[in-house]
Write a protein that holds these residues in place. Structure first.
Motif, PDB file in Angstrom:
ATOM      1  N   GLY A   1       0.815  -1.212   0.000  1.00  0.00           N
ATOM      2  CA  GLY A   1       0.000   0.000   0.000  1.00  0.00           C
ATOM      3  C   GLY A   1       0.844   1.254   0.000  1.00  0.00           C
ATOM      4  O   GLY A   1       0.568   2.205  -0.746  1.00  0.00           O
ATOM      5  N   PHE A   2       1.905   1.263   0.803  1.00  0.00           N
ATOM      6  CA  PHE A   2       2.793   2.433   0.866  1.00  0.00           C
ATOM      7  C   PHE A   2       3.524   2.641  -0.456  1.00  0.00           C
ATOM      8  O   PHE A   2       3.690   3.775  -0.921  1.00  0.00           O
ATOM      9  CB  PHE A   2       3.792   2.285   2.011  1.00  0.00           C
ATOM     10  CG  PHE A   2       3.225   2.595   3.356  1.00  0.00           C
ATOM     11  CD1 PHE A   2       2.665   3.837   3.615  1.00  0.00           C
ATOM     12  CD2 PHE A   2       3.240   1.648   4.375  1.00  0.00           C
ATOM     13  CE1 PHE A   2       2.133   4.130   4.874  1.00  0.00           C
ATOM     14  CE2 PHE A   2       2.705   1.932   5.621  1.00  0.00           C
ATOM     15  CZ  PHE A   2       2.151   3.174   5.875  1.00  0.00           C
ATOM     16  N   VAL A   3       3.984   1.544  -1.068  1.00  0.00           N
ATOM     17  CA  VAL A   3       4.675   1.639  -2.360  1.00  0.00           C
ATOM     18  C   VAL A   3       3.717   2.183  -3.422  1.00  0.00           C
ATOM     19  O   VAL A   3       4.080   3.038  -4.244  1.00  0.00           O
ATOM     20  CB  VAL A   3       5.238   0.266  -2.793  1.00  0.00           C
ATOM     21  CG1 VAL A   3       5.743   0.330  -4.233  1.00  0.00           C
ATOM     22  CG2 VAL A   3       6.355  -0.167  -1.855  1.00  0.00           C
ATOM     23  N   SER A   4       2.488   1.678  -3.404  1.00  0.00           N
ATOM     24  CA  SER A   4       1.478   2.157  -4.343  1.00  0.00           C
ATOM     25  C   SER A   4       1.209   3.639  -4.128  1.00  0.00           C
ATOM     26  O   SER A   4       1.106   4.414  -5.092  1.00  0.00           O
ATOM     27  CB  SER A   4       0.178   1.366  -4.164  1.00  0.00           C
ATOM     28  OG  SER A   4      -0.846   1.885  -4.979  1.00  0.00           O
ATOM     29  N   LEU A   5       1.116   4.046  -2.860  1.00  0.00           N
ATOM     30  CA  LEU A   5       0.887   5.453  -2.540  1.00  0.00           C
ATOM     31  C   LEU A   5       2.024   6.319  -3.058  1.00  0.00           C
ATOM     32  O   LEU A   5       1.798   7.381  -3.659  1.00  0.00           O
ATOM     33  CB  LEU A   5       0.748   5.622  -1.028  1.00  0.00           C
ATOM     34  CG  LEU A   5       0.589   7.057  -0.517  1.00  0.00           C
ATOM     35  CD1 LEU A   5      -0.681   7.686  -1.055  1.00  0.00           C
ATOM     36  CD2 LEU A   5       0.590   7.079   1.011  1.00  0.00           C
ATOM     37  N   LEU A   6       3.266   5.874  -2.839  1.00  0.00           N
ATOM     38  CA  LEU A   6       4.428   6.616  -3.307  1.00  0.00           C
ATOM     39  C   LEU A   6       4.405   6.748  -4.829  1.00  0.00           C
ATOM     40  O   LEU A   6       4.656   7.833  -5.374  1.00  0.00           O
ATOM     41  CB  LEU A   6       5.711   5.909  -2.859  1.00  0.00           C
ATOM     42  CG  LEU A   6       7.030   6.541  -3.330  1.00  0.00           C
ATOM     43  CD1 LEU A   6       7.156   7.960  -2.796  1.00  0.00           C
ATOM     44  CD2 LEU A   6       8.217   5.702  -2.881  1.00  0.00           C
ATOM     45  N   PHE A   7       4.075   5.651  -5.500  1.00  0.00           N
ATOM     46  CA  PHE A   7       3.999   5.672  -6.961  1.00  0.00           C
ATOM     47  C   PHE A   7       2.947   6.670  -7.441  1.00  0.00           C
ATOM     48  O   PHE A   7       3.189   7.470  -8.347  1.00  0.00           O
ATOM     49  CB  PHE A   7       3.663   4.274  -7.488  1.00  0.00           C
ATOM     50  CG  PHE A   7       3.405   4.222  -8.963  1.00  0.00           C
ATOM     51  CD1 PHE A   7       4.447   4.271  -9.875  1.00  0.00           C
ATOM     52  CD2 PHE A   7       2.103   4.130  -9.447  1.00  0.00           C
ATOM     53  CE1 PHE A   7       4.209   4.229 -11.237  1.00  0.00           C
ATOM     54  CE2 PHE A   7       1.847   4.088 -10.809  1.00  0.00           C
ATOM     55  CZ  PHE A   7       2.907   4.132 -11.703  1.00  0.00           C
ATOM     56  N   LEU A   8       1.774   6.645  -6.808  1.00  0.00           N
ATOM     57  CA  LEU A   8       0.687   7.542  -7.200  1.00  0.00           C
ATOM     58  C   LEU A   8       1.054   9.001  -6.957  1.00  0.00           C
ATOM     59  O   LEU A   8       0.744   9.874  -7.775  1.00  0.00           O
ATOM     60  CB  LEU A   8      -0.592   7.189  -6.436  1.00  0.00           C
ATOM     61  CG  LEU A   8      -1.249   5.861  -6.816  1.00  0.00           C
ATOM     62  CD1 LEU A   8      -2.386   5.544  -5.857  1.00  0.00           C
ATOM     63  CD2 LEU A   8      -1.766   5.897  -8.250  1.00  0.00           C
TER      64      LEU A   8
END
Length: 264
Positions: A124-131
């Motif tokens: 979730g954190f990686v996805s958030l960073l990507f977004l």
């Protein structure tokens, strides 16, 4: 009737639980959910479903953030920060229940392994960073393009005003004093007042290249000199005198210097 062992078709496999997927979704949006759903389907050896789940969640991500971008700020400011994440998390939770719920429930009842919620949270954190990177990249690139387009439009109007005002000189030998003064009052001087306003507005545009910012400063100096020259010319024509010729020559000399700087 099947034995427990025969029912335990997912023994040796590891999944992300419904709860873990919900946590990751809340943190990183539908994109995180898509990745975790995909991993579960791949563990079940269902590559087609894995691909579909990921694609659908990518589309959902685009929809969610597209919706946020197109909504007026006045409306978005009234929406509590957690409402939108809660809505799409609830939707994903329902989707997981309908598509993988039975499998995950049975897997848990049989005491099989799940990935930790922390691992899902990391996704979730990686996805958030990507977004966040994508959004900042989008805002930087597209706002910059929009700002450049706005700047170009202002420079086009500036050039139009300049060209039309310079045509005044061709009337000096053909029109009388009253007509010339009227032209200066109603056409020429207002155009340079507008040009100064245009440049000051252009100076407020964010994200312009350094070259454009430097050009703005030179154009402002040039415009102020041009306006001063036309005002002094009006005074000379009105008074029918040549006593301002020296001052006019100095102003035109300074203008030529600024134009030379602009052309270099």
């Amino acid at each position: 009737m099947e034995t427990v062992q025969e029912q335990n078709k997912t023994k040796g496999l590891k999944f992300y639980s419904q709860r873990a997927i919900g946590i990751a979704t809340f943190l990183g949006g539908p994109l995180a959910a898509g990745y975790l759903l995909r991993e579960n389907y791949l563990a079940l050896n269902k590559p087609d479903e894995a691909k579909k789940a990921f694609v659908y969640c990518i589309l959902a991500t685009v929809f969610v953030f597209g919706f946020i971008f197109i909504m007026p700020e006045s409306i978005m400011e009234k929406v509590p920060n957690q409402i939108i994440p809660l809505v799409y998390t609830a939707i994903i939770y329902y989707v997981v229940e309908k598509t993988q719920g039975e499998t995950l429930k049975l897997h848990k009842e049989l005491g099989n392994e799940f990935y930790s919620a922390w691992k899902a949270a990391r996704v979730g954190f990686v996805s958030l960073l990507f977004l966040v990177l994508v959004i900042f990249g989008y805002v930087f690139l597209f706002e910059k393009d929009e700002n450049l387009e706005l700047y170009d439009a202002k420079m086009e109007l500036f050039s139009k005003n300049e060209k039309e005002s310079i045509e005044f000189y061709k009337f000096l030998a053909t029109e009388d004093k009253n007509k010339l003064v009227k032209r200066l009052d109603t056409e020429v001087i207002p155009k340079w007042n507008q040009n100064i306003k245009i440049i000051k507005q252009a100076m407020l545009i964010e994200g312009l290249p350094v070259e454009a910012e430097e050009q703005n400063k030179k154009l402002l100096r040039y415009s102020e000199l041009r306006l001063a020259a036309f005002k002094l010319l009006k005074k000379a024509i009105s008074e029918e005198t040549t006593i301002y010729d020296k001052k006019l020559d100095i102003l035109h000399y300074k203008m030529d210097q600024e134009l030379e700087k602009l052309n270099n």
